[in-house]
Design an enzyme around this catalytic site. Structure first.
Site: not given
Ligand code: SAH
Length: 273
Positions: A58-60, A137-138, A171-172, A267
């Protein structure tokens, strides 16, 4: 955190965020005005609520983006260099939200879980010409979507071309190590205690990942949603809170629990499912 700042246009949305004191600094307002949320949010872009962008992401909500930027701003805006000699060089411009000086380079900001790319763009508007923002982004398709969304505007294209902003796949939870600027390297005779002046995490963490804390510069700040402690595995459903994690100039860590939130989780990446 009230969800009461919906607008009829981007300018109206930002006006509502300003009216509700969710945006308080003119520079932050200008950055939000410079980025049209409609280019990042396929449905109801000016509503103050999260929206689906596919791939379980989701976009926050706008008020969350505003809260994140306002909290991180002292570490996102370049240190103020006053024109008159009375003030000390590198002294922060408090009124405009400028933070502590941290060497000659511009601010480096990491946006973990960059998703739509919206916040990555807003942050890039703020770091100044020598700063850089990296969105991690993963989901490769989402990293590409963030970049494609930025390419919808001339300003976004220019930021991408200048290298001030970049989207990477990774992986963030492990942060992001920039080539040529590894933690532990010397910089201007000072030990480089980390890479990033500010880290924004856009998905909730099960724990305050130490690798992220390690990658924070001294001084630096991280804004991260973390699952609440379940009180020893009681099995009860847990909530989440935003934490502000500060590393001071000496590397001392302080943590502040800010407010309750509901974010999608950080995740394992699609390649490991
Ligand atoms: N800041 C973004 C939020 C997107 S939702 C916005 O406002 O548009 C959260 C995001 O985290 C998703 O796009 C999901 O794919 C990403 N995400 C989840 N786990 C992750 C990980 N381990 N490493 C990188 N990105 C991850």
């Amino acid at each position: 955190m009230a969800w009461r700042s919906s607008g009829t246009s981007n300018a109206d949305l930002v006006a509502q965020l300003w009216r509700n004191n969710l945006i308080t600094l003119p520079r932050v307002r200008d950055a939000f005005l410079a980025v049209d949320r409609a280019q990042y949010c396929p449905r109801a872009p000016y509503q103050d609520s999260p929206q689906s962008i596919g791939y379980a992401a989701t976009i926050s909500a706008p008020h969350m983006h505003a809260a994140a930027v306002e909290k991180l701003i002292p570490f996102v805006i370049p240190p103020f260099s006053p024109p008159d000699a009375d003030k000390k060089k590198g002294e922060p411009d408090k009124e405009e939200g400028g933070g502590p000086a941290s060497g000659a380079r511009g601010r480096w900001v990491l946006d973990i879980g960059s998703g739509s790319g919206y916040l990555t763009h807003v942050l890039a508007e703020l770091v100044g010409p020598t700063g850089r923002v990296v969105g991690v982004e993963h989901v490769p398709e989402l990293a590409a979507m963030g970049e494609a969304n930025m390419q919808k505007s001339a300003a976004g294209c220019a930021l991408l071309e200048s290298g001030r902003v970049r989207f990477v796949v990774g992986d963030g939870r492990k942060g992001w190590a920039e080539a040529g600027a590894g933690a532990g390297e010397e910089e201007e005779g000072e030990p480089n205690r980390g890479l990033w002046d500010a880290i924004h995490v856009g998905a909730s963490a099960v724990t305050l990942h130490q690798e992220l804390v390690d990658q924070l510069r001294a001084p630096g700040r991280m804004f991260i949603p973390v699952d609440d402690d379940d009180g020893g595995g009681s099995g009860q459903k847990r909530g989440q809170h935003i934490w502000a994690v500060d590393k001071d100039a000496n590397g001392k860590i302080t943590k502040e629990r800010l407010f309750a939130v509901r974010y999608v989780p950080l995740t394992d990446g699609p390649q490991r499912r």
